[in-house]
Design an enzyme around this catalytic site. Structure first.
Site, PDB file in Angstrom:
ATOM      1  N   GLY A  36       0.861  -1.216   0.196  1.00  0.00           N
ATOM      2  CA  GLY A  36      -0.192   0.214  -0.151  1.00  0.00           C
ATOM      3  C   GLY A  36       0.893   1.227  -0.064  1.00  0.00           C
ATOM      4  N   LYS A 193     -14.349   2.263   6.957  1.00  0.00           N
ATOM      5  CA  LYS A 193     -13.435   2.872   8.072  1.00  0.00           C
ATOM      6  C   LYS A 193     -14.083   3.192   9.314  1.00  0.00           C
ATOM      7  CE  LYS A 193      -9.598   3.331   7.263  1.00  0.00           C
ATOM      8  NZ  LYS A 193      -8.521   2.365   7.589  1.00  0.00           N
TER       9      LYS A 193
END
Length: 279
Positions: A36, A193
């Site tokens: 990432g 999230k």
């Protein structure tokens, strides 16, 4: 020392002479989601500091291209396979780690946003279940994990707040402010999230004393900056669309940006004992 060179002709990257001497290393630090954008900079910052050995997870090490690009950039790290959607690998990943930087989370590219409720729910499920898999492994680490630094987002704090919920433009957001994940207008990523962070705080609050560890959450805004690997991320895509006239006009929006290198420094700062956990 080593040098990272880019095969991506569109992005200039120069990372030179990061000295790595683990003679005085204080054990391992785990970073989830090695391929990432943010995770790569956290790994880089950890190596630059040289205080801990770095272990990092990747969901599929059978992907030779991804694996090799990570190891070309960071030949001194230990890679282990662990997928947010699978229980396997997480206990091994956290073994012997004093700190865990949990950054891995599904972030669909702009061109691949979920088109159905089922696809959107899968993004949320992976984020929540994956977070709990990481935290359960930390709780079962035999006390080696002292603190987890979790990658949050401003999208879990303020999404949809301004303009339609009576929140003034000068409102100062605090830990008491949360995005409403049940709002139909809440995008899948922000919903995922929000639910993942809420699940994390709930999990840690219920741990037995002999399994407790500290939790700190970092909630950046739109993260931009140089890339270490050949691929870019969604925030870069947004800037690219503006610069290449992908929009018919410049959108009438304002976005709060943060440099990925500052986010990485914040992750390391969050390891310090004087940084209060629970925030």
């Amino acid at each position: 020392s080593y040098t990272v060179t880019s095969k991506n002709t569109h992005v200039r990257k120069e990372y030179h002479l990061i000295s790595v001497d683990f003679g005085m290393a204080e054990g391992f630090v785990l970073v989830t989601g090695a391929s990432g954008f943010i995770a790569s900079h956290v790994i880089s910052e950890l190596l630059r500091e040289g205080k801990y050995r770095v272990r990092a997870t990747e969901k599929d090490l059978a992907d030779d291209k991804v694996k090799q690009e990570i190891l070309d950039a960071f030949p001194h790290i230990e890679l282990v396979q662990a997928d947010l959607r699978d229980d396997d690998g997480w206990e091994k990943a956290v073994q012997g780690c004093a700190y865990v930087h949990h950054i891995a989370s599904p972030f669909p590219p702009m061109a691949e946003q979920p088109k159905t409720a089922s696809e959107a729910n899968e993004v949320v499920r992976t984020a929540v279940d994956g977070t709990l898999r990481v935290l359960r492994a930390c709780a079962e680490s035999g006390g080696s994990v002292k603190r987890v630094v979790m990658q949050g987002t401003i999208g879990a704090i303020s999404n949809g707040m301004h303009g339609n919920r009576g929140v003034s433009a000068d409102h100062v957001y605090t830990a008491d402010d949360w995005t409403n994940p049940d709002d139909d207008a809440c995008p899948p990523y922000q919903r995922s999230k929000t639910r993942a962070e809420k699940a994390a705080w709930d999990f840690v609050s219920k741990l037995e004393d002999d399994k407790k560890f500290e939790l700190v959450v970092i909630s950046p805004t739109v993260v931009i900056g140089p890339v270490i690997y050949s691929k870019t991320c969604s925030s870069h895509r947004l800037l690219e669309l503006v610069m290449k006239r992908g929009f018919p006009s410049v959108p009438g929006v304002s976005l709060p940006f943060v440099d990925v290198r500052d986010v990485a420094k914040a992750h390391l700062a969050a390891q310090r004992p004087d940084v209060a956990p629970g925030n």
